[in-house]
Design a protein around this motif. Structure first.
Motif, PDB file in Angstrom:
ATOM      1  N   GLU A 254       0.811  -1.213   0.000  1.00 31.00           N
ATOM      2  CA  GLU A 254       0.000   0.000   0.000  1.00 31.00           C
ATOM      3  C   GLU A 254       0.849   1.271   0.000  1.00 31.00           C
ATOM      4  O   GLU A 254       0.320   2.376  -0.159  1.00 31.00           O
ATOM      5  N   ARG A 255       2.144   1.124   0.137  1.00 25.15           N
ATOM      6  CA  ARG A 255       3.045   2.284   0.128  1.00 25.15           C
ATOM      7  C   ARG A 255       3.839   2.397  -1.170  1.00 25.15           C
ATOM      8  O   ARG A 255       4.749   3.218  -1.270  1.00 25.15           O
ATOM      9  N   VAL A 256       3.510   1.570  -2.164  1.00 22.83           N
ATOM     10  CA  VAL A 256       4.267   1.524  -3.413  1.00 22.83           C
ATOM     11  C   VAL A 256       3.494   2.204  -4.538  1.00 22.83           C
ATOM     12  O   VAL A 256       2.292   1.976  -4.704  1.00 22.83           O
ATOM     13  N   ASP A 257       4.192   3.034  -5.292  1.00 21.99           N
ATOM     14  CA  ASP A 257       3.658   3.613  -6.527  1.00 21.99           C
ATOM     15  C   ASP A 257       4.585   3.197  -7.669  1.00 21.99           C
ATOM     16  O   ASP A 257       5.796   3.470  -7.613  1.00 21.99           O
ATOM     17  N   VAL A 258       4.024   2.534  -8.687  1.00 16.84           N
ATOM     18  CA  VAL A 258       4.805   2.116  -9.855  1.00 16.84           C
ATOM     19  C   VAL A 258       4.645   3.176 -10.937  1.00 16.84           C
ATOM     20  O   VAL A 258       3.536   3.430 -11.413  1.00 16.84           O
ATOM     21  N   LEU A 259       5.743   3.817 -11.302  1.00 16.13           N
ATOM     22  CA  LEU A 259       5.691   4.857 -12.320  1.00 16.13           C
ATOM     23  C   LEU A 259       5.548   4.239 -13.707  1.00 16.13           C
ATOM     24  O   LEU A 259       6.100   3.162 -13.966  1.00 16.13           O
ATOM     25  N   PRO A 260       4.814   4.875 -14.604  1.00 14.63           N
ATOM     26  CA  PRO A 260       4.663   4.323 -15.961  1.00 14.63           C
ATOM     27  C   PRO A 260       5.990   4.325 -16.695  1.00 14.63           C
ATOM     28  O   PRO A 260       6.826   5.216 -16.502  1.00 14.63           O
ATOM     29  N   LEU A 261       6.182   3.295 -17.527  1.00 15.06           N
ATOM     30  CA  LEU A 261       7.402   3.224 -18.327  1.00 15.06           C
ATOM     31  C   LEU A 261       7.204   4.090 -19.564  1.00 15.06           C
ATOM     32  O   LEU A 261       6.447   3.771 -20.462  1.00 15.06           O
ATOM     33  N   GLY A 262       7.859   5.189 -19.605  1.00 15.05           N
ATOM     34  CA  GLY A 262       7.734   6.134 -20.707  1.00 15.05           C
ATOM     35  C   GLY A 262       8.872   7.120 -20.609  1.00 15.05           C
ATOM     36  O   GLY A 262       9.934   6.799 -20.111  1.00 15.05           O
ATOM     37  N   PRO A 263       8.671   8.322 -21.052  1.00 19.22           N
ATOM     38  CA  PRO A 263       9.738   9.321 -20.969  1.00 19.22           C
ATOM     39  C   PRO A 263       9.530  10.301 -19.816  1.00 19.22           C
ATOM     40  O   PRO A 263       9.362  11.502 -20.033  1.00 19.22           O
ATOM     41  N   PRO A 264       9.474   9.817 -18.558  1.00 19.77           N
ATOM     42  CA  PRO A 264       9.258  10.767 -17.463  1.00 19.77           C
ATOM     43  C   PRO A 264      10.475  11.651 -17.264  1.00 19.77           C
ATOM     44  O   PRO A 264      11.595  11.302 -17.651  1.00 19.77           O
ATOM     45  N   ASP A 265      10.248  12.801 -16.681  1.00 18.33           N
ATOM     46  CA  ASP A 265      11.346  13.695 -16.342  1.00 18.33           C
ATOM     47  C   ASP A 265      11.992  13.156 -15.074  1.00 18.33           C
ATOM     48  O   ASP A 265      11.624  13.531 -13.964  1.00 18.33           O
ATOM     49  N   MET A 266      12.943  12.228 -15.253  1.00 16.42           N
ATOM     50  CA  MET A 266      13.518  11.562 -14.091  1.00 16.42           C
ATOM     51  C   MET A 266      14.281  12.535 -13.207  1.00 16.42           C
ATOM     52  O   MET A 266      14.401  12.314 -12.005  1.00 16.42           O
ATOM     53  N   ALA A 284      28.306  -2.702 -12.006  1.00 16.87           N
ATOM     54  CA  ALA A 284      29.569  -2.171 -12.519  1.00 16.87           C
ATOM     55  C   ALA A 284      29.674  -0.668 -12.328  1.00 16.87           C
ATOM     56  O   ALA A 284      30.774  -0.103 -12.379  1.00 16.87           O
ATOM     57  N   PHE A 285      28.527  -0.001 -12.090  1.00 15.87           N
ATOM     58  CA  PHE A 285      28.584   1.455 -11.914  1.00 15.87           C
ATOM     59  C   PHE A 285      27.501   1.966 -10.961  1.00 15.87           C
ATOM     60  O   PHE A 285      27.788   2.334  -9.839  1.00 15.87           O
ATOM     61  N   GLY A 286      26.252   2.005 -11.366  1.00 21.97           N
ATOM     62  CA  GLY A 286      25.178   2.537 -10.527  1.00 21.97           C
ATOM     63  C   GLY A 286      24.731   3.910 -10.986  1.00 21.97           C
ATOM     64  O   GLY A 286      24.790   4.887 -10.232  1.00 21.97           O
ATOM     65  N   LEU A 287      24.237   3.991 -12.249  1.00 21.56           N
ATOM     66  CA  LEU A 287      23.873   5.273 -12.832  1.00 21.56           C
ATOM     67  C   LEU A 287      22.765   5.972 -12.053  1.00 21.56           C
ATOM     68  O   LEU A 287      22.784   7.196 -11.884  1.00 21.56           O
ATOM     69  N   SER A 288      21.790   5.213 -11.561  1.00 20.84           N
ATOM     70  CA  SER A 288      20.687   5.856 -10.840  1.00 20.84           C
ATOM     71  C   SER A 288      21.183   6.567  -9.587  1.00 20.84           C
ATOM     72  O   SER A 288      20.653   7.617  -9.212  1.00 20.84           O
ATOM     73  N   LEU A 289      22.204   6.016  -8.942  1.00 18.75           N
ATOM     74  CA  LEU A 289      22.747   6.677  -7.760  1.00 18.75           C
ATOM     75  C   LEU A 289      23.453   7.972  -8.145  1.00 18.75           C
ATOM     76  O   LEU A 289      23.324   8.990  -7.462  1.00 18.75           O
ATOM     77  N   LEU A 290      24.194   7.940  -9.244  1.00 23.28           N
ATOM     78  CA  LEU A 290      24.888   9.151  -9.691  1.00 23.28           C
ATOM     79  C   LEU A 290      23.894  10.263 -10.025  1.00 23.28           C
ATOM     80  O   LEU A 290      24.073  11.420  -9.623  1.00 23.28           O
ATOM     81  N   GLU A 291      22.833   9.924 -10.748  1.00 22.42           N
ATOM     82  CA  GLU A 291      21.855  10.941 -11.118  1.00 22.42           C
ATOM     83  C   GLU A 291      21.132  11.479  -9.890  1.00 22.42           C
ATOM     84  O   GLU A 291      20.809  12.667  -9.814  1.00 22.42           O
ATOM     85  N   SER A 292      20.891  10.624  -8.912  1.00 26.50           N
ATOM     86  CA  SER A 292      20.284  11.069  -7.664  1.00 26.50           C
ATOM     87  C   SER A 292      21.200  12.055  -6.941  1.00 26.50           C
ATOM     88  O   SER A 292      20.757  13.114  -6.479  1.00 26.50           O
ATOM     89  N   LEU A 293      22.467  11.716  -6.852  1.00 28.52           N
ATOM     90  CA  LEU A 293      23.429  12.597  -6.188  1.00 28.52           C
ATOM     91  C   LEU A 293      23.502  13.953  -6.885  1.00 28.52           C
ATOM     92  O   LEU A 293      23.601  15.000  -6.227  1.00 28.52           O
ATOM     93  N   ALA A 294      23.453  13.953  -8.216  1.00 27.23           N
ATOM     94  CA  ALA A 294      23.481  15.216  -8.947  1.00 27.23           C
ATOM     95  C   ALA A 294      22.289  16.091  -8.582  1.00 27.23           C
ATOM     96  O   ALA A 294      22.391  17.322  -8.589  1.00 27.23           O
ATOM     97  N   CYS A 295      21.164  15.463  -8.242  1.00 25.20           N
ATOM     98  CA  CYS A 295      19.966  16.196  -7.842  1.00 25.20           C
ATOM     99  C   CYS A 295      19.974  16.553  -6.358  1.00 25.20           C
ATOM    100  O   CYS A 295      18.977  17.091  -5.847  1.00 25.20           O
ATOM    101  N   GLY A 296      21.076  16.260  -5.679  1.00 28.53           N
ATOM    102  CA  GLY A 296      21.180  16.591  -4.264  1.00 28.53           C
ATOM    103  C   GLY A 296      20.447  15.629  -3.362  1.00 28.53           C
ATOM    104  O   GLY A 296      20.234  15.928  -2.176  1.00 28.53           O
ATOM    105  N   THR A 297      20.088  14.472  -3.870  1.00 29.18           N
ATOM    106  CA  THR A 297      19.320  13.487  -3.109  1.00 29.18           C
ATOM    107  C   THR A 297      20.236  12.368  -2.629  1.00 29.18           C
ATOM    108  O   THR A 297      20.948  11.759  -3.444  1.00 29.18           O
ATOM    109  N   PRO A 298      20.247  12.079  -1.328  1.00 28.37           N
ATOM    110  CA  PRO A 298      21.127  11.025  -0.805  1.00 28.37           C
ATOM    111  C   PRO A 298      20.753   9.658  -1.349  1.00 28.37           C
ATOM    112  O   PRO A 298      19.644   9.447  -1.852  1.00 28.37           O
TER     113      PRO A 298
END
Length: 372
Positions: A254-266, A284-298
């Motif tokens: 009940e605490r989960v929201d699944v975002l639609p697979l499309g071109p969201p403004d990530m 091998a890298f972790g791109l989602s973590l890098l993009e999060s950090l760029a947005c100031g999000t831990p």
């Protein structure tokens, strides 16, 4: 410089980090003034110009997986032989092998390969992802193995996305590695004025791939719900998460929201989240973590493979792999960081060395131009 980038799969038909890297690197090189061509394949082949980059999508080879990649290597050989490129940067083993062969007729051309995974010798030699019932896949795996050995011996620059992957290359194959990481556009991925009004965790990645740890995250969410009653979890990525949600507790579901697979403004999704979680092994890298950090999000990762290279003190927390209790504790620590105004600057500082235009692409251009 005249630069070709090659990869068997293209964005947006395939939505993974490698396809993102292919097009974002190309766009960054074009902004720096270089003549860039992307050679890829697609169900709908054709030519286009995207973000200043010439994109040639060859007809997608038949088959799937390794067989498709091997056949793409055959198909891309002709344009690599005919093209007058100063450098060819490949993201797949088969196209890198084709590039090495084509360079025999282009003596001044630099060949660069970035392995999008971890060059683990045991993995390459036995390919545990190939089931015994697929004889054709086993044949393709053996061919990939021999092609990888050719690339190790013949490519001018063998790149790895992280120090972890680079160590695997050196220990397993005796090849000197070069770190050629992914990147992020720090201008586009930027902090928001405010986070979501309620604590929010974000997971961005393949939803059904077991090694990604989404099941562990859902288990941790049940624990977190008792300590952060207003907590939400956003799931973004390809794959069917329904079976995992069906096995999760009602309190987690009940605490989960699944975002639609499309071109969201990530970028806005990362910026509004309180923390981004990647409980994945063998990264091998972790791109989602890098993009999060760029947005100031831990960020929250697991203490495995390359993720500790991005999860730094003051900007994130690490958990034990596969341990839901440890993951819940790390998420709580990251939520506390999100409440600290100084966290935004600490996160951005971790991401700064990975900016495409200021750091990553210029470093690659130096590799393309080098004759050593």
């Amino acid at each position: 410089m005249r630069i070709a980038l090659t990869h068997a799969y293209c964005w947006p038909e395939v939505r993974r980090g490698g396809e993102r890297l292919l097009h974002e690197l190309g766009a960054s090189l074009a902004r720096l003034g270089h003549d860039v061509t992307i050679l890829s394949s697609a169900r709908r082949p054709g030519r286009s110009r995207e973000q200043g980059v010439r994109v040639l999508r060859l007809p997608q080879p038949p088959g799937s997986g390794l067989r498709q990649e091997v056949r793409f290597g055959w198909e891309v050989a002709a344009p690599l032989l005919a093209g007058r490129y100063d450098a060819v940067h490949s993201l797949g083993v088969s196209d890198a092998s084709a590039s090495v062969r084509a360079a025999r007729l282009h003596r001044r051309r630099r060949t660069v390969f970035t392995n999008l995974g971890n060059p683990d010798r045991e993995y390459y030699s036995r390919r545990p992802d190939v089931g015994p019932e697929f004889a054709s896949e086993r044949t393709a795996a053996r061919r990939i193995w021999s092609q990888h050995l050719r690339v190790v011996d013949g490519v001018d620059v063998y790149g790895c996305l992280s120090a972890y992957a680079a160590a695997k290359l050196e220990s397993g194959f005796g090849r000197r590695p070069t770190i050629t990481p992914g990147g992020v556009d720090l201008d586009r991925f930027a902090p928001a004025r405010a986070r979501s009004s309620h604590p929010t965790l974000l997971y961005s990645g393949a939803l059904a791939e077991p090694r990604k740890g989404v099941d562990t995250l859902l288990e941790a969410l049940d624990t977190l719900a008792g300590k952060e009653p207003a907590l939400r979890l956003l799931l973004s990525g390809p794959g069917d998460v329904a079976p995992l949600l069906a096995r999760a507790s009602p309190r987690a579901r009940e605490r989960v929201d699944v975002l639609p697979l499309g071109p969201p403004d990530m970028a806005s999704v990362y910026a509004s989240a309180w923390a981004t979680v990647l409980p994945s092994v063998h990264e091998a890298f972790g791109l989602s973590l890098l993009e999060s950090l760029a947005c100031g999000t831990p960020v929250v990762g697991v203490d495995h493979a390359s993720l500790p290279e991005l999860v730094r003190p003051g900007a994130g927390a690490l958990a034990r792999p596969g341990d839901a209790v440890s993951l819940a504790d790390a998420c709580l620590a990251a939520l506390d960081l999100a409440r600290d105004a100084d966290t935004v600057d600490r996160c951005r500082a971790v991401a700064e060395p990975y900016d495409w235009d200021r750091s990553v692409a210029p470093a690659l251009v130096r590799l393309y131009a080098s004759d050593t």
